[in-house]
Enzyme design. Structure first.
Site, PDB file in Angstrom:
ATOM      1  N   LYS A 111       0.553 -25.120   5.959  1.00 48.72           N
ATOM      2  CA  LYS A 111       1.331 -25.236   7.185  1.00 48.72           C
ATOM      3  C   LYS A 111       1.271 -23.758   7.730  1.00 48.72           C
ATOM      4  O   LYS A 111       1.928 -22.883   7.323  1.00 48.72           O
ATOM      5  CB  LYS A 111       2.501 -25.702   6.917  1.00 48.72           C
ATOM      6  CG  LYS A 111       3.734 -25.717   8.267  1.00 48.72           C
ATOM      7  CD  LYS A 111       4.729 -26.386   8.020  1.00 48.72           C
ATOM      8  CE  LYS A 111       5.514 -26.319   9.158  1.00 48.72           C
ATOM      9  NZ  LYS A 111       6.192 -25.227   9.694  1.00 48.72           N
ATOM     10  N   CYS A 428      17.422  19.544 -10.039  1.00 47.95           N
ATOM     11  CA  CYS A 428      18.137  18.425  -9.140  1.00 47.95           C
ATOM     12  C   CYS A 428      18.300  17.281 -10.233  1.00 47.95           C
ATOM     13  O   CYS A 428      17.071  16.839 -10.869  1.00 47.95           O
ATOM     14  CB  CYS A 428      17.081  18.243  -8.027  1.00 47.95           C
ATOM     15  SG  CYS A 428      17.850  16.794  -7.216  1.00 47.95           S
TER      16      CYS A 428
END
Length: 698
Positions: A111, A428
């Site tokens: 489909k 960081c």
């Protein structure tokens, strides 16, 4: 008996809502709700009307075909009605339908999620093309259809009927859809939400030259008006249509019983991400045309065909916020915070948005209802907003100027770079956390106990204030006494967002210690796996250093060429650039990385701890894959991607990351994605895991 007013009102509400959604879908090429939510509304309406048939009205969606002809195109009356299909969603529902038909043989086909089209041929000449519309009257799109490659203007062969209607689906391949959306984004236009909408929008253009510029395709799946007593089955009909030069599918099968039908459905559900186009299920038809005729039709659908719908992979949900995360190389990446929703088998709360330009190109605003796609194991992706649902409360996203984790000013890595980065690589906390987590990933040292949550505990503990891992240099010297005191916040493994308890407070746990004070399994397992990781192949160690652009492919090439990490770092930039698959950019990045003192400290600490820095993969000079460039894509069942690539290298081949004309073959696992389409476009051989295993043995 008097009807409950609540039921009467609910039926009316459902009819109005479904018809509104149909209008948006068929006329405006937009989906106000997901297919799954639309199906739920339809099933609820069908259930209520089944119990209370007196509430069925002429405009009920259960009695009509979706869509109607718009005023933009001239109306075309179909010679025979174009029907919709009824749906089933479970094996039990399918088995019940199969029994009602009286048994096989059944024709099963994919489909395709595209736009239904009706082609009218007279004496073999294409004279008209129309959309389905309301089933009786569609839109005249003849001029546009004439530009679609693969649709013959004149049928092949001879003795064509005076009039015949051919039904099929117009669609975009996934590769072409990706190219189309990229071109729209590059032009500053909003991309399409999905291939179906793009096919509909492309075919329903006022200017046929626009349609001609877009690589639409079509696959035939039936006929309308045509009576030919010599054709006795749907499968024979397809062979007939193919002989006329019409594009038919090579994937349909005629099957005898329920178990075979179920196997076909299951097989293609597993393969759906390896196909060149999108499917949302399988259509099952009674193969014999005489039995089709005797079973007949309801007011909107044939009784001899049914669509088995796969679980949805595309849904609509609310975009609650857009936040920014910092990656291991400092890259600042916006990500979407979504109203939690289940899609493709898992609940999704977050989705990456790559960079600020992607956010702008997708045209999404904070507060939008957005279309979210998640195909199998693929990372969730926001396709675009549902603009029609905006109420004015939405707001634009603005990229922050400073790192949300350390406060450093964000800046491009180099002139002209779109991505912003935090330059504070050493200190960081987000970058360290991400680098430590990456070391444990399959691409690097493959340490199962060192996932994202563990990386948070090691680098950003709630207690003690000083973390045991202040840089990668500390990782391989960890001891049990370093781990046991750690209390860690509970975070989402995908984004690092802290989770809160019912009182809105941050959740904190004793991460490496049980309630009785003894070591938790994660503590002992982490230490054991870190010790084993010291003996991993040296290319994995090189990857684990998080040098920009040095992934598994480049790392293997460097190790195969130079033999050790020490030799790589001591080589000149020119020597590195000459290595196959490396080049000038990667070479410059490597030399820049090793020139930084704290990076040298990591290398020395790992060497002192006994981490392997020397090539230990035996590479054949005359193996079965000698000189071949081979791509592995998707998920394999018996091997990890890395194991498969190592096997290729050990046999003298190159484990490439992208498909080209020089690729020898592609090994495709599940959820293989767009590389398959690229392989087909180049005519490159594609094999499955079983065939790959045979070639490894040989």
């Amino acid at each position: 008996m008097k009807l409950d007013k609540k039921i009467v009102d609910r039926v009316a509400e459902l009819v109005d809502a479904i018809n509104e959604h149909r209008s948006a879908y068929y006329q405006s090429n937009t989906s106000l709700i997901s297919d799954a939510d639309y199906d739920k509304l339809m099933r609820e309406l069908e259930g209520l009307e089944s119990k209370h048939p007196e509430l069925i009205t002429g405009d009920s969606p259960t009695q009509t075909v979706g869509g109607e002809a718009s005023q933009t195109f001239a109306p075309v009356e179909h010679l025979e009605r174009m029907m919709s299909l009824d749906n089933v969603f479970t094996s039990d529902e399918l088995e019940s339908w199969l029994e009602k038909t009286g048994g096989g043989p059944f024709l099963c086909e994919l489909k395709i999620d595209g736009l239904a089209i009706n082609l009218r041929y007279e004496k073999g000449k294409l004279v008209s093309a129309a959309t389905r519309g309301d089933g009786a009257v569609g839109e005249d799109v003849t001029r546009n259809v004439m530009t679609v490659k693969g649709i013959p203007h004149t049928l092949s062969g001879k003795n064509h009927p005076d009039v015949v209607e051919i039904r099929g689906e117009v669609f975009y391949s996934l590769a072409d859809f990706a190219k189309l959306n990229q071109s729209l984004i590059d032009a500053g236009k909003a991309p399409f939400a999905n291939p179906r909408n793009s096919a509909s929008g492309s075919l329903r253009q006022k200017d046929s030259s626009v349609t001609a510029s877009r690589p639409l395709q079509m696959i035939v799946h039936g006929i309308g008006a045509w009576i030919d007593k010599s054709v006795v089955s749907q499968s024979e009909l397809y062979a007939h249509l193919k002989s006329w030069g019409l594009p038919t599918s090579g994937r349909y099968q005629v099957l005898d019983n329920t178990s075979q039908v179920n196997k076909y459905i299951a097989d293609f559900e597993a393969k759906r991400h390896t196909l060149e186009h999108e499917i949302d299920g399988v259509v099952v038809k009674v193969d014999e045309l005489s039995r089709q005729q005797s079973l007949g039709f309801t007011s909107r659908a044939p009784r001899w065909a049914i669509a088995y719908k796969y679980p949805p992979e595309q849904v609509n949900t609310k975009l609650l916020d857009i936040k920014v995360s910092i990656g291991r190389t400092g890259r600042a990446t916006p990500y979407a915070v979504l109203a939690p929703i289940r899609v493709a088998g898992s609940e999704v709360e977050f989705a990456t948005l790559h960079n600020q330009e992607v956010v702008a190109a997708k045209g999404i605003l904070i507060g939008d209802t957005v279309v979210l796609r998640k195909a199998g194991d693929v990372i969730p992706e926001i396709l675009g907003p549902v603009v029609a649902l905006r109420d004015g409360s939405e707001k634009k996203f603005a990229m922050p100027k400073n790192c949300p984790d350390c406060g450093s000013k964000l800046a491009p890595a180099q002139d002209g770079d779109v991505d912003l980065r935090c330059p504070n690589a050493k200190s960081c906390p987000a970058q360290l956390r991400e680098r430590i987590a990456y070391i444990g990933s399959r691409s690097a040292l493959d340490i199962e106990a060192l996932g994202f949550v563990t990386a948070v505990a090691l680098t950003q503990p709630f207690e003690p204030k000083v973390p045991p891992v202040k840089s990668e240099a500390d990782l391989f010297t960890l001891k049990l006494e370093d781990l046991l005191p750690i209390k860690s916040q509970v975070v989402d493994a995908d984004t690092g967002v802290a989770k809160l308890d019912s009182d809105g407070k941050q959740k904190v746990v004793e991460y490496f210690r049980k309630k009785d004070g003894s070591p938790a399994t994660v503590a002992t397992k982490l230490l054991e796996e870190l010790e084993k990781a010291k003996s991993q192949p040296a290319w994995r160690v090189l990857v684990s250093l998080s040098i920009r652009h040095v992934g598994p492919v480049a790392a293997r090439s460097l190790m195969n060429s130079l033999g050790s990490i020490d030799k790589i770092f001591s080589a000149s930039e020119q020597e590195l650039a000459k290595v196959d698959g490396v080049g000038a950019v990667v070479a410059a990045t490597i030399k820049e990385w090793i020139s930084i003192d704290w990076h040298k400290d990591i290398v020395q600490a790992w060497k002192k701890a006994g981490v392997n820095f020397t090539q230990d993969i035996s590479v054949s000079d005359s193996g079965s894959f000698q000189g071949m460039s081979i791509v592995v894509t998707g998920t394999l069942l018996e091997l990890t991607r890395e194991q498969a690539e190592e096997a290729i290298i050990a046999r003298g081949g190159k484990a490439a990351s992208s498909v080209s004309k020089n690729t020898a073959f592609v090994v495709a696992g599940t959820a293989a994605g767009s590389k398959l389409a690229k392989a087909e476009s180049f005519g490159v051989e594609v094999i499955d895991e079983a065939e790959f295993a045979k070639r490894l043995e040989n």
